[in-house]
Write an enzyme that holds these catalytic residues in place. Structure first.
Site, PDB file in Angstrom:
ATOM      1  N   SER A   7     -14.823  -8.162   2.388  1.00 32.79           N
ATOM      2  CA  SER A   7     -14.532  -7.804   3.840  1.00 32.79           C
ATOM      3  C   SER A   7     -13.660  -6.648   3.919  1.00 32.79           C
ATOM      4  CB  SER A   7     -13.984  -9.266   4.370  1.00 32.79           C
ATOM      5  OG  SER A   7     -12.644  -9.421   3.600  1.00 32.79           O
ATOM      6  N   GLY A   8     -12.848  -6.573   4.868  1.00 33.81           N
ATOM      7  CA  GLY A   8     -11.844  -5.419   5.247  1.00 33.81           C
ATOM      8  C   GLY A   8     -11.095  -5.112   4.126  1.00 33.81           C
ATOM      9  N   HIS A   9     -10.437  -5.965   3.362  1.00 33.55           N
ATOM     10  CA  HIS A   9      -9.393  -5.949   2.619  1.00 33.55           C
ATOM     11  C   HIS A   9     -10.065  -5.075   1.246  1.00 33.55           C
ATOM     12  CE1 HIS A   9      -5.763  -5.839   0.133  1.00 33.55           C
ATOM     13  NE2 HIS A   9      -6.115  -6.949  -0.849  1.00 33.55           N
ATOM     14  N   GLY A  57      -7.297 -11.083   1.855  1.00 31.49           N
ATOM     15  CA  GLY A  57      -6.288 -10.845   2.227  1.00 31.49           C
ATOM     16  C   GLY A  57      -5.019 -12.114   2.215  1.00 31.49           C
ATOM     17  N   HIS A 121      14.941   0.202  -4.339  1.00 28.70           N
ATOM     18  CA  HIS A 121      15.565  -0.118  -5.717  1.00 28.70           C
ATOM     19  C   HIS A 121      15.835  -1.710  -5.922  1.00 28.70           C
ATOM     20  CE1 HIS A 121      19.620  -0.455  -4.459  1.00 28.70           C
ATOM     21  NE2 HIS A 121      19.213   0.212  -3.465  1.00 28.70           N
ATOM     22  N   HIS A 130       2.298 -10.565   0.137  1.00 30.94           N
ATOM     23  CA  HIS A 130       1.819  -9.325   1.055  1.00 30.94           C
ATOM     24  C   HIS A 130       2.847  -8.753   1.893  1.00 30.94           C
ATOM     25  CE1 HIS A 130      -1.473  -8.051   4.344  1.00 30.94           C
ATOM     26  NE2 HIS A 130      -0.724  -6.918   3.906  1.00 30.94           N
TER      27      HIS A 130
END
Length: 195
Positions: A7-9, A57, A121, A130
């Site tokens: 799909s989109g991911h 996703g 850092h 995510h």
């Protein structure tokens, strides 16, 4: 490289692989109605092929799939991303266009560091996290497994985000957030328990 999820991911991960001159060997998807993605055929049966990136996703679904597969996982880091040689990026993770990962940051397994996200850092990012487009983790931020930091959010230095929590888009997080909650706003406040 093989991708699990069409799909989109997956489209963005395909762009990353191609920008690195890594061939896309094949795609797998559980949905029998998806047979093609961007000109690549989609299989509906996983046959032990590897290396593999889970191109889905949803943090929970990435975890479910990785828990059931015993396979070598790959990583994908776009050439426009800036990743310190002193940072760690573990298997299954994808780092999108324009993302920055600074010195001594640790990124866990099967994470998404999305377009233009910044991880400064000494940040510790758990597995299946995510970090959405243009979200910023200032120095020494800790994000627990499975959490989602939505687009444009800013997590101030030293803050800890619990496991499987969601930080709403555009939030500014100045204090620790517990496990399994939805938190939103500037200043970010817990709205409800979600787990």
């Amino acid at each position: 490289m093989y991708l699990y999820g069409a799909s989109g991911h997956a489209k963005v991960i395909m762009d990353i692989l191609l920008a690195n001159h890594i061939p896309v060997e094949g795609l797998i998807d559980d949905n029998p109605e998806i047979n093609e993605l961007m000109g690549y055929p989609v299989s509906h049966e996983w046959r032990g092929i590897f290396p593999l990136i889970i191109s889905i996703g949803s943090n929970r679904i990435r975890k479910q799939i990785s828990d059931r597969l015993d396979v070598e996982f790959g990583t994908a880091i776009h050439p426009s991303a800036v990743v310190s040689p002193f940072a760690t990026v573990l298997e299954g993770t994808v780092v999108m266009q324009g993302a920055i990962i600074q010195s001594d940051a640790h990124i866990g397994r099967h994470c998404i560091i999305n377009t233009g996200a910044s991880v400064d850092h000494e940040c510790e990012v758990g597995d299946f996290v995510h970090i959405s487009p243009h979200a910023t983790l200032c120095g020494n931020v800790h994000v627990g497994d499975g959490s989602w930091i939505a687009a444009g959010s800013v997590i101030l230095p030293g803050v800890t985000i619990g496991r499987w929590s969601v930080i709403g888009a555009g939030s500014v997080v100045a204090k620790d957030i517990p496990d399994g909650v939805l938190a939103v706003g500037n200043r970010c406040e817990v709205l409800k328990k979600i787990v």
